[in-house]
Enzyme design. Structure first.
Site, PDB file in Angstrom:
ATOM      1  CG  HIS A 189      -1.728   1.204   1.435  1.00 11.14           C
ATOM      2  ND1 HIS A 189      -3.034   1.307   1.019  1.00 11.14           N
ATOM      3  CD2 HIS A 189      -1.428   2.400   2.024  1.00 11.14           C
ATOM      4  CE1 HIS A 189      -3.505   2.503   1.335  1.00 11.14           C
ATOM      5  NE2 HIS A 189      -2.546   3.188   1.954  1.00 11.14           N
ATOM      6  CD  GLU A 190       1.940   3.269   3.713  1.00 11.51           C
ATOM      7  OE1 GLU A 190       2.105   4.374   3.160  1.00 11.51           O
ATOM      8  OE2 GLU A 190       0.967   3.016   4.450  1.00 11.51           O
ATOM      9  CG  HIS A 225       0.307   6.126  -0.556  1.00 15.68           C
ATOM     10  ND1 HIS A 225      -0.756   6.868  -1.013  1.00 15.68           N
ATOM     11  CD2 HIS A 225      -0.131   5.490   0.560  1.00 15.68           C
ATOM     12  CE1 HIS A 225      -1.797   6.687  -0.208  1.00 15.68           C
ATOM     13  NE2 HIS A 225      -1.447   5.847   0.744  1.00 15.68           N
ATOM     14  CD  GLU A 262      -4.635   6.488   2.189  1.00 12.36           C
ATOM     15  OE1 GLU A 262      -4.360   5.289   2.409  1.00 12.36           O
ATOM     16  OE2 GLU A 262      -3.776   7.377   2.110  1.00 12.36           O
TER      17      GLU A 262
END
Length: 283
Positions: free
Chosen positions: A139-140, A143, A218
């Site tokens: 997930h990071e 980003h 997100e």
């Protein structure tokens, strides 16, 4: 959430200082064109300064330690996992840091894809399985690969510009009057007061827009994690956070995923966990 709070806090601090300078010195003048030029310069200054300081400030705020040489199996796993995911996402290897905190937290920050950071709390490592932690890391990484910090900085720069411009145009109109000779005069005290009050009000509205965009990011990062490690792992990670939320009082903690349900969603930087899980299931 941490990276957003730090970014917005720095941006607001810079904006406040620059706003006071503009109001006291009257640098922008009375013309709409002059105000617009100054709004552009000062508006983007706040967001860009926040962007380029984001990595350093984030590390200092949590007293994080960048892993330069893995000292144990956990650190080796972190480096190997982030390296593998970064390669799959097509980005340079980011710095990886661990910081001591009971909060289940992870965040990514940095001005560019080649100068980025992924930080993980000991609370996350102690409370999640490897599969769940792998999904959080993905997930990071998403980003970073999506260029979210740069996009956020550009959006914030535009919002800052409108906040400065509108507050000063309205303040100029309110504080201006004509004397007996037909000459326009301006009360500096009224101008300063009105511009500061309007800047705060417009700043709240700008924050709502920024938070909406953050929630959108997100969902994209969740989808990016699903493409890197599979959506089931990401769903498992979010469900784990739900379980932790039910058994621990985590309200007020700076958490990358945990959302305080008592707040209005307008001011949330992250969507409710239920909506994120539903979105993943619909992929």
């Amino acid at each position: 959430m941490m990276r957003i709070l730090l970014f917005l806090a720095t941006n607001m601090a810079v904006m406040l200082v620059l706003g006071i300078i503009l109001s006291v010195t009257g640098i922008a003048g009375n013309s709409t064109g002059g105000i617009l030029i100054m709004a552009l310069l000062f508006g983007f200054a706040g967001s860009l300064i926040s962007l380029f300081l984001s990595k350093t400030m984030a590390l200092r705020s949590v007293d994080g330690e960048v892993i330069t040489q893995p000292r144990n199996q956990t650190e080796r796993w972190l480096i190997d996992t982030v390296s593998r995911q970064a390669q799959k996402a097509g980005i340079p290897m980011p710095d990886v840091a661990i910081y001591h905190s009971p909060d289940v937290n992870a965040f990514a920050t940095g001005a560019t894809k080649s100068n980025s950071l992924v930080a993980v709390s000991t609370g996350l490592l102690n409370n999640m399985t490897e599969a769940e932690a792998e999904a959080v890391l993905a997930h990071e990484i998403s980003h970073i690969s999506n260029g979210d910090m740069v996009t956020m900085a550009l959006l914030q720069g535009v919002l800052n510009t409108f906040v400065i411009f509108l507050s000063r145009v309205i303040a100029t109109a309110v504080a201006s009057s004509r004397n007996n000779n037909g000459e326009e005069t301006r009360s500096s005290g009224i101008y300063f007061l009105v511009s500061m009050v309007l800047e705060m009000l417009f700043g709240v509205l700008a924050s709502i827009i920024a938070m909406w965009f953050s929630r959108y990011r997100e969902f994209r990062a969740d989808a990016g994690s699903a493409s890197l490690v599979g959506k089931e792992k990401m769903i498992m990670a979010l469900q784990r956070l739900q379980q932790l939320h039910e058994h621990q009082n985590l309200e007020g903690s700076l958490n990358a995923f945990m959302i305080n349900g008592k707040r209005s969603e307008l001011f949330m930087s992250h969507p409710p966990l239920e909506k994120r899980i539903e979105a993943l299931r619909n992929l």
